[in-house]
Design an enzyme around this catalytic site. Structure first.
Site, PDB file in Angstrom:
ATOM      1  N   ARG A 127       0.746  -0.951  -0.095  1.00 37.97           N
ATOM      2  CA  ARG A 127       0.202  -0.175   0.180  1.00 37.97           C
ATOM      3  C   ARG A 127       0.618   0.927   0.126  1.00 37.97           C
ATOM      4  NH1 ARG A 127       2.274   2.074   4.136  1.00 37.97           N
ATOM      5  NH2 ARG A 127       0.951   3.735   3.646  1.00 37.97           N
ATOM      6  N   GLY A 128       0.664   2.272  -0.396  1.00 38.06           N
ATOM      7  CA  GLY A 128       0.843   3.324  -0.552  1.00 38.06           C
ATOM      8  C   GLY A 128       1.055   3.538  -2.052  1.00 38.06           C
ATOM      9  N   ALA A 129       1.261   4.836  -2.082  1.00 33.35           N
ATOM     10  CA  ALA A 129       0.128   5.625  -3.774  1.00 33.35           C
ATOM     11  C   ALA A 129       1.851   4.368  -4.388  1.00 33.35           C
ATOM     12  CB  ALA A 129       0.437   7.023  -3.869  1.00 33.35           C
ATOM     13  N   ASP A 189      -2.370  10.556  -2.945  1.00 35.88           N
ATOM     14  CA  ASP A 189      -2.613   9.915  -3.291  1.00 35.88           C
ATOM     15  C   ASP A 189      -2.875  10.433  -5.021  1.00 35.88           C
ATOM     16  OD1 ASP A 189      -3.412   8.660  -0.432  1.00 35.88           O
ATOM     17  OD2 ASP A 189      -2.807   7.118  -1.989  1.00 35.88           O
ATOM     18  N   ARG A 193      -7.493  -0.889  -6.505  1.00 38.95           N
ATOM     19  CA  ARG A 193      -7.867   0.232  -5.772  1.00 38.95           C
ATOM     20  C   ARG A 193      -8.349   1.514  -6.820  1.00 38.95           C
ATOM     21  NH1 ARG A 193      -4.283   0.972  -1.138  1.00 38.95           N
ATOM     22  NH2 ARG A 193      -6.587   1.686   0.011  1.00 38.95           N
TER      23      ARG A 193
HETATM   24  O1  MRU Z   1      -4.616   3.262   2.412  1.00 36.92           O
HETATM   25  P1  MRU Z   1      -3.092   3.152   1.689  1.00 36.92           P
HETATM   26  O2  MRU Z   1      -2.809   2.769   2.986  1.00 36.92           O
HETATM   27  O3  MRU Z   1      -2.538   3.250   0.453  1.00 36.92           O
HETATM   28  O4  MRU Z   1      -3.156   4.881   2.232  1.00 36.92           O
HETATM   29  C1  MRU Z   1      -1.955   5.375   2.187  1.00 36.92           C
HETATM   30  C2  MRU Z   1      -1.561   7.208   2.015  1.00 36.92           C
HETATM   31  O5  MRU Z   1      -2.697   8.203   2.158  1.00 36.92           O
HETATM   32  C3  MRU Z   1      -0.462   7.533   2.229  1.00 36.92           C
HETATM   33  O6  MRU Z   1      -0.191   8.846   2.217  1.00 36.92           O
HETATM   34  C4  MRU Z   1      -0.069   8.041   0.252  1.00 36.92           C
HETATM   35  O7  MRU Z   1      -0.136   7.060  -0.522  1.00 36.92           O
HETATM   36  C5  MRU Z   1       1.120   8.512   0.210  1.00 36.92           C
HETATM   37  S1  MRU Z   1       1.983   6.836   0.390  1.00 36.92           S
HETATM   38  C6  MRU Z   1       3.898   7.909  -0.080  1.00 36.92           C
END
Ligand code: MRU
Length: 341
Positions: free
Chosen positions: A44-46, A233, A87
């Site tokens: 996870r994380g963009a 994101d 997602r």
């Molecule tokens: O639902 P997630 O854990 O994927 O959400 C992640 C975030 O909101 C992060 O802040 C974003 O993806 C940036 S990661 C460098």
């Protein structure tokens, strides 16, 4: 520190659902399982989602390599669509899949393209780490001596190819000796702040204090937060941006208390095709994430639940945007266009 490793014919992912108590790596050879891992937040994380999906396209091509050209193209199309459906909010997923699609067609759209696809996925991964390092350098210049920084969710090494965006800034500023404390919001409902950000900071020996989400206002009122750095994101071309639910509330709080508020992102997170944040699709996740806590039911059967994973922060609440090409201050729209178009 990393969470994604390519191993020639398989993809290894650090299972982020098991952190911080277990560090378990799983091998993937089936792109469908990678799509499922993205959906379940194993990865996870963009930026990390985009990188994992790019490698999953390679896995699909390897699986489908014995098909005739027509069927290969059809099935590759289906695989890319399945990955895109994992997602909806982080634009990095679609950005990486578009790059892989273009690479495939430029290489003839046949299984002979596999080595080129692998090279492209590795380039996406490598470039992300390089962007994070640059972001860290630019962001650290904003951080004063002795800074107390607040962050939300996890925008760290494991949310990216490595090093991190918001935590990349924290890491660079900490190496320069300027960070006295990082406050991490626990980030309900899935605790990315408590489970992941706190884990990264403790591992790196960076001073960290965990707070529940509702404590940020009180800390700001007491003058204990000097600045906020958090991830993104998807950013629209006017600077409105989606990030983990709770970000908008923090932006309002920071504005009220006159605390500098920065989002930190690589250019792969900017969606120049949308004019503002109202065009960002916000993922809604299962009610059980809110009605249960670590598998234990904490709300009565029959209650309604609203569980958006992200919110949109209007650009007017941002002090600046930290990118690999430098820090952008208002007016965002023209300055982003100048840097990225
Ligand atoms: O639902 P997630 O854990 O994927 O959400 C992640 C975030 O909101 C992060 O802040 C974003 O993806 C940036 S990661 C460098």
């Amino acid at each position: 520190m990393d969470a994604i490793r390519w191993q020639e014919t398989s993809l290894a992912l650090l299972d982020q659902t098991k952190l911080p108590t277990q560090e378990v790596w799983e091998d993937y050879t089936d792109y469908r399982k990678v799509a499922d891992a993205i959906r379940r937040l194993v990865v996870r994380g963009a930026p990390a989602i985009g990188i994992a999906a790019a490698y999953a396209v390679c896995l699909a091509a390897m699986e489908l390599r014995d098909l005739d050209t027509h069927s290969f193209r059809q099935e590759m199309d289906k695989a890319i669509k399945a990955l895109a459906a994992s997602r909806p909010t982080a634009v990095n997923l679609f950005w990486a899949l578009d790059r892989m699609k273009l690479t495939l067609s430029a290489a003839g759209g046949t299984p002979e393209a596999i080595p080129v696809l692998v090279q492209e996925a590795e380039a996406i991964h490598r470039e992300d780490i390089a962007m994070n390092r640059k972001i860290g350098q630019y962001g650290a210049e904003l951080v004063p001596e002795g800074a107390r920084i607040l962050t939300h969710c996890n925008a760290g090494a494991i949310a990216t190819g490595g090093y991190g965006t918001a935590l990349g800034v924290v890491r660079a500023a900490h190496s320069a000796g300027r960070v006295s404390m990082v406050y991490c919001d626990e980030t309900r409902p899935l605790l990315q702040g408590a489970r992941l950000t706190a884990w990264e900071l403790v591992k790196d020996g960076i001073p960290a204090t965990l707070i529940t989400d509702s404590m940020a206002a009180s800390l700001m009122a007491q003058g204990k937060i000097d600045m906020v750095f958090l991830g993104c994101d998807r950013m629209a071309r006017n600077g409105d941006f989606a990030n983990k639910i709770g970000t908008y509330g923090l932006a309002v709080l920071a504005s009220y208390h006159a605390i500098p508020f920065y989002t930190v992102l690589p250019s792969s997170t900017i969606d120049m095709s949308i004019p503002d944040g109202s065009h960002i699709v916000i993922e809604e996740r299962a009610p059980s994430e809110v009605t249960h806590f670590a598998g234990v039911q904490t709300a009565p059967d029959g209650v309604g639940v609203y569980n958006p994973a992200f919110d949109v922060t209007p650009h007017q609440l941002l002090t600046g945007i930290v990118t690999e090409r430098g820090v952008i201050h208002p007016p965002f729209e023209e300055r982003m266009a100048a840097l990225f178009e």
